[in-house]
Structures are given as structure tokens and as C-alpha cells.
Design a protein around this motif. Structure first.
Motif, PDB file in Angstrom:
ATOM      1  N   TYR A  12      49.408  18.396 103.598  1.00 57.26           N
ATOM      2  CA  TYR A  12      49.087  18.703 104.535  1.00 57.26           C
ATOM      3  C   TYR A  12      48.053  20.549 104.831  1.00 57.26           C
ATOM      4  N   GLY A  13      48.286  20.743 103.476  1.00 58.46           N
ATOM      5  CA  GLY A  13      47.434  22.086 103.046  1.00 58.46           C
ATOM      6  C   GLY A  13      46.304  22.028 102.544  1.00 58.46           C
ATOM      7  N   GLY A  14      45.827  20.513 101.881  1.00 57.55           N
ATOM      8  CA  GLY A  14      44.930  20.770 102.100  1.00 57.55           C
ATOM      9  C   GLY A  14      43.570  19.858 102.567  1.00 57.55           C
ATOM     10  N   ALA A  15      44.137  19.000 103.434  1.00 57.78           N
ATOM     11  CA  ALA A  15      43.821  18.916 104.483  1.00 57.78           C
ATOM     12  C   ALA A  15      43.318  19.440 105.809  1.00 57.78           C
ATOM     13  N   TYR A  16      44.372  20.667 105.772  1.00 59.97           N
ATOM     14  CA  TYR A  16      44.162  21.464 106.450  1.00 59.97           C
ATOM     15  C   TYR A  16      42.918  21.998 106.590  1.00 59.97           C
ATOM     16  N   ALA A  17      43.312  22.949 105.076  1.00 57.62           N
ATOM     17  CA  ALA A  17      42.094  23.543 104.819  1.00 57.62           C
ATOM     18  C   ALA A  17      40.683  23.372 104.676  1.00 57.62           C
ATOM     19  N   ALA A  18      40.098  22.004 103.938  1.00 51.49           N
ATOM     20  CA  ALA A  18      39.137  21.313 103.884  1.00 51.49           C
ATOM     21  C   ALA A  18      38.401  21.254 105.600  1.00 51.49           C
ATOM     22  N   GLN A  43      52.864  11.438 105.206  1.00 51.85           N
ATOM     23  CA  GLN A  43      53.591  12.302 105.794  1.00 51.85           C
ATOM     24  C   GLN A  43      54.741  12.326 104.939  1.00 51.85           C
ATOM     25  N   ARG A  44      54.402  13.964 103.971  1.00 51.69           N
ATOM     26  CA  ARG A  44      55.463  13.475 103.924  1.00 51.69           C
ATOM     27  C   ARG A  44      57.168  14.579 104.564  1.00 51.69           C
ATOM     28  N   VAL A 119      67.618  10.722  84.915  1.00 47.87           N
ATOM     29  CA  VAL A 119      67.232  10.045  86.565  1.00 47.87           C
ATOM     30  C   VAL A 119      65.373  10.292  86.777  1.00 47.87           C
ATOM     31  N   ALA A 120      64.826  10.067  85.743  1.00 47.57           N
ATOM     32  CA  ALA A 120      63.650   9.669  85.499  1.00 47.57           C
ATOM     33  C   ALA A 120      63.219   7.700  85.180  1.00 47.57           C
ATOM     34  N   GLU A 121      64.285   7.389  84.928  1.00 43.51           N
ATOM     35  CA  GLU A 121      64.448   6.501  84.335  1.00 43.51           C
ATOM     36  C   GLU A 121      65.497   5.155  85.823  1.00 43.51           C
ATOM     37  N   HIS A 122      65.945   5.788  86.616  1.00 44.85           N
ATOM     38  CA  HIS A 122      67.316   5.293  86.985  1.00 44.85           C
ATOM     39  C   HIS A 122      67.307   5.785  88.097  1.00 44.85           C
ATOM     40  N   ALA A 123      67.235   7.013  88.489  1.00 46.66           N
ATOM     41  CA  ALA A 123      66.797   7.226  90.414  1.00 46.66           C
ATOM     42  C   ALA A 123      65.642   7.386  90.770  1.00 46.66           C
ATOM     43  N   PHE A 124      66.056   7.589  92.825  1.00 43.03           N
ATOM     44  CA  PHE A 124      64.460   6.784  93.586  1.00 43.03           C
ATOM     45  C   PHE A 124      64.799   8.047  94.171  1.00 43.03           C
ATOM     46  N   HIS A 125      63.723   8.956  94.576  1.00 47.88           N
ATOM     47  CA  HIS A 125      63.536   9.848  95.318  1.00 47.88           C
ATOM     48  C   HIS A 125      62.169   9.308  96.075  1.00 47.88           C
ATOM     49  N   VAL A 126      61.823  10.710  96.954  1.00 46.63           N
ATOM     50  CA  VAL A 126      61.424  10.320  98.287  1.00 46.63           C
ATOM     51  C   VAL A 126      60.438  11.307  98.080  1.00 46.63           C
ATOM     52  N   THR A 127      59.825  11.666  96.833  1.00 45.02           N
ATOM     53  CA  THR A 127      58.351  12.939  97.486  1.00 45.02           C
ATOM     54  C   THR A 127      57.137  12.373  97.205  1.00 45.02           C
ATOM     55  N   SER A 128      57.139  11.346  96.955  1.00 46.41           N
ATOM     56  CA  SER A 128      55.407  10.032  97.709  1.00 46.41           C
ATOM     57  C   SER A 128      55.288   8.548  98.185  1.00 46.41           C
ATOM     58  N   ILE A 364      57.108  19.193 115.970  1.00 50.91           N
ATOM     59  CA  ILE A 364      56.407  19.638 114.835  1.00 50.91           C
ATOM     60  C   ILE A 364      55.885  19.040 113.818  1.00 50.91           C
ATOM     61  N   LEU A 365      56.515  17.439 113.754  1.00 54.08           N
ATOM     62  CA  LEU A 365      55.793  16.461 113.029  1.00 54.08           C
ATOM     63  C   LEU A 365      54.947  15.359 113.867  1.00 54.08           C
TER      64      LEU A 365
END
Length: 399
Positions: A12-18, A43-44, A119-128, A364-365
Motif C-alpha cells: 500500500y505505501g510503496g505502490a502509492y508513493a511510486a 491486498q494485505r 511458531v515458525a515450524e508449525h503455525a500458519f499466518h496471513v501476512t503474505s 475503504i478496501l
């Protein structure tokens, strides 16, 4: 010789700024390069929806920047050397270095494990996007088993709340629990906390308050009080961290690794480096550090681009307001909470909830996606060519 601007990250920040720099500096001799590891805009703010099984738009950055004069370099940033004014990147061709005159650092953040084992080995996440798709695949597998499954979301910040409620609504056959370190929705007003609790009850989300997690294993979570929570999928949403690239490169950073900037988003240690979004340790107008959020990316992005344009053109640099107005929380597709805050970042008594809040969040999205998909805000193509595009083959040969 043209002034070289390199933008790291196309969130969001980089694309807008460019896009803003391309539009406002079109009459000036500049060349703008955006470095991003992924070919699509992510769309994070909607990755929890993707993980839950919904389809979200992911515009290709080639299309986003087409005709703007912005050059896209698909590569992973591996190092920054502010003394030599170069950025090291790695790509399918092996990578190399990019020189810059002005650097805009917008690499964002990733999930923080806080040193919790497993956490790194077994957990899921939604940051990418890849991480969200891995979680989606796991949830699909649980659904195919027929007997359902259990999903444990650790962390009751905005990401945790949105992820737990989205999965519960989209996949009613799964058992969803949310682990909160303190009281559920503690930063919200009393009314909003009640609304949140009712939404979790309606969606069947089990809330475990005042619970700390000490370790994550393949099929269970170990709590600080000795409780063992069984889970077919553990989703870790307990905070964010930034990459150590800036600190390793010698830029002055805060204790959490974010680049320390002045009021114009300029690095306090290296004046030709700017930082925006989650990468920047910026103090808001209320005297508090701006939180990691899409709103902060917008304000810091506007301020950084205004400063860069001002310094390259000799114009006055305005002070963009650095405020934090509140939080927009989705609770599935038909419910939400809009919680405004005061100048001290404390929740105001009133809030907006239900479908109206959900519609506001959706708006907003939509606006955020539009501004990214139109980076120069409609700059006529006959003018866009004035932003020079360096010859890729010549640069590669030189490298």
C-alpha cells in the motif's frame, strides 16, 4: 544525469508513493524503479479472506505501472548499503545491485513469533499471499475429511479477530477458537467490546481470554498455565516484525528495527533515505509512534512523497497530518466495528457496528485498491513518457 529514485516494496505505501512521485515529478529528470518480490499487488488487508476461501483481486504490477514510466524489478531485497547508495537484490537471474540517489524504503512487516518455540515450524499466518494460500489449503483439507476440524487463532489484535470470524463464517463446519492474552477487544469501547463478543457467539467462535502461549506443536498449543489446546491448524496473529535489513545496513532504527525518521519521513541518519508504512518509526501529531497499519502507510507515504518532491523541485514541503483516527474491523462479510479514537489514541465511547460498519470497511478496501491500481491518478499517457525508463538490457550488461 537523471535523479535515480528506488522504491523498495510495492505494498500500500510503496505502490502509492511510486505512483505519486511519477505523477508529480513527470516534468523533472528522474527515473523511478520499484523493487518487489511478488509480481502481483497484495491486498494485505484482505488476506484473511483469501485464507478463508474467498477470491480477492491481485492486480499484476506490470499492468499497474504500465505507461507510468515506473520500472518494475521483480526481486527480493537482500541488503541496503546507504554509504555506497546501493541496494542488493536477488532474482531468478542471480540478482545484483541497484544504485540510487533517493531511496524510499517500504518493505513492510511480517509475522512476529516473539521467540515462541514452534511458531515458525508449525503455525500458519496471513501476512503474505503465499502464507494465506497455505492456510487455505490446510482448511480445505480439514473440510474434505468430513468430520470437520479445529482451528486455533492465537492473538486478539485486529488481524486475529478478523481471521477468526472470517474462517468461522466462511467454514461453519470447522471449530474455531481465539486465544486472547487479556480481555477480548481490550482497546475498544465498552459498547464495541460487547458487539465483538456477541459476534463471536453468533459465529460460534470460542474465546479463551487471559491466556498466554508458550509453545506451538504440530497438533496442539501449550499455554503458560499448563493448559494444552488441541488444534488441527494453529494460526499465529500475535504481532508483526520488520526485516533486519535496515539495521544491518547501518540505518538508525528503533528497538523494534523500524527506521527512525524525522517529521518528513527522512532517515535521521541518512538524509537521502526515506521510510514509510510499517518500516518507519514515525511519531504522530499526538506524540505517539504511529501504529503499523494501512492508515499509517497512507499518511507516511503522502508525507514522504511531498518531501521528496519538495526537495527535488525547490518547493515548500508541507506537513501532512499524522493522525490515527481509529480502527475498522471486519467480522465476516456482513458485520463489523468502526471504533474511533481520541487524540490520546483512546477509544471514544461511541462506535458503529453491524452492516453499516461492514459497508464502510468494504468502501475503504475498494478505495485502497483503486488508488493502487491507478498509481498516477489518471496522469495522461502522453505525459507519462516524460518519466524516463532505463534500458533493462543495458543495465543488466553493466551489472
Amino acid at each position: 544525469m537523471k535523479h535515480r529514485i528506488v522504491v523498495l516494496g510495492a505494498g500500500y505505501g510503496g505502490a502509492y508513493a511510486a505512483g505519486t512521485l511519477a505523477r508529480r515529478l513527470s516534468p523533472v529528470g528522474t527515473e523511478i524503479t520499484v523493487v518487489n518480490a511478488e509480481p502481483d499487488f497484495v491486498q494485505r488487508l484482505r488476506l484473511h479472506q483469501l485464507a478463508a476461501g474467498q477470491e480477492i483481486e491481485a492486480p499484476r504490477l506490470d499492468d499497474v505501472f504500465a505507461g507510468t514510466g515506473i520500472r518494475l524489478r521483480l526481486a527480493r531485497v537482500t541488503a541496503v548499503d546507504p554509504e555506497r547508495q546501493v541496494v542488493a537484490v536477488a532474482d531468478s537471474d542471480g540478482g545484483g545491485e541497484l544504485g540510487y540517489d533517493t531511496l524510499l524504503y517500504a518493505l513492510g512487516s511480517h509475522v512476529a513469533d516473539h521467540g515462541v518455540p514452534g511458531v515458525a515450524e508449525h503455525a500458519f499466518h496471513v501476512t503474505s499471499r503465499p502464507a494465506a494460500l497455505r492456510l487455505r489449503e490446510r482448511l480445505d483439507g480439514l473440510g474434505e475429511r468430513g468430520e470437520g476440524g479445529s482451528v486455533l487463532v492465537v492473538g486478539d489484535g485486529l488481524t486475529g479477530i478478523e481471521t477468526a470470524t472470517e474462517i468461522a463464517e466462511s467454514r461453519p463446519g470447522l471449530s474455531v477458537a481465539l486465544v486472547a492474552r487479556g480481555e477480548l477487544g481490550a482497546p475498544l469501547s465498552a459498547g464495541a467490546r460487547g458487539h465483538l463478543r456477541r459476534a463471536c457467539d453468533r459465529l460460534g467462535v470460542t474465546v479463551l481470554e487471559h491466556t498466554g502461549v508458550e509453545a506451538v506443536e504440530a497438533a496442539r498449543v501449550l499455554c503458560a498455565d499448563g493448559t494444552v489446546l488441541v488444534a488441527d491448524a494453529t494460526v499465529w496473529t500475535a504481532g508483526f516484525a520488520v526485516d533486519p535489513i535496515a539495521a544491518t545496513g547501518g540505518l538508525e532504527v528503533a528497538g523494534n528495527g523500524r527506521i527512525v525518521v524525522d517529521r518528513t519521513m527522512r532517515s535521521v541518519s541518512h538524509p537521502n533515505v526515506y521510510a514509510v508504512g510499517d518500516s518507519a518509526y514515525a511519531v504522530g501529531d499526538n506524540g505517539r509512534p504511529l501504529p503499523m497499519s494501512c492508515a499509517s502507510a497512507g499518511y507516511t507515504g503522502m508525507q514522504a512523497t511531498a518531501a521528496i518532491v519538495g526537495r527535488l523541485t525547490g518547493r515548500r514541503i508541507p506537513n501532512i497530518k499524522l493522525d490515527y483516527h481509529g480502527n475498522h474491523i471486519s467480522l465476516g462479510r456482513r458485520d463489523g466495528i468502526l471504533q474511533m479514537v481520541d487524540g490520546e489514541a483512546q477509544a471514544k465511547p461511541k462506535y458503529v457496528g453491524g452492516r453499516k460498519a461492514a459497508r464502510i470497511k468494504a468502501g475503504i478496501l475498494k478505495m485502497s485498491l483503486w488508488t493502487t491500481s491507478h498509481p498516477t491518478f489518471g496522469l495522461p499517457k502522453r505525459k507519462r513518457h516524460l518519466v524516463a525508463v532505463p534500458d533493462a538490457s543495458a543495465e543488466k550488461a553493466a551489472a
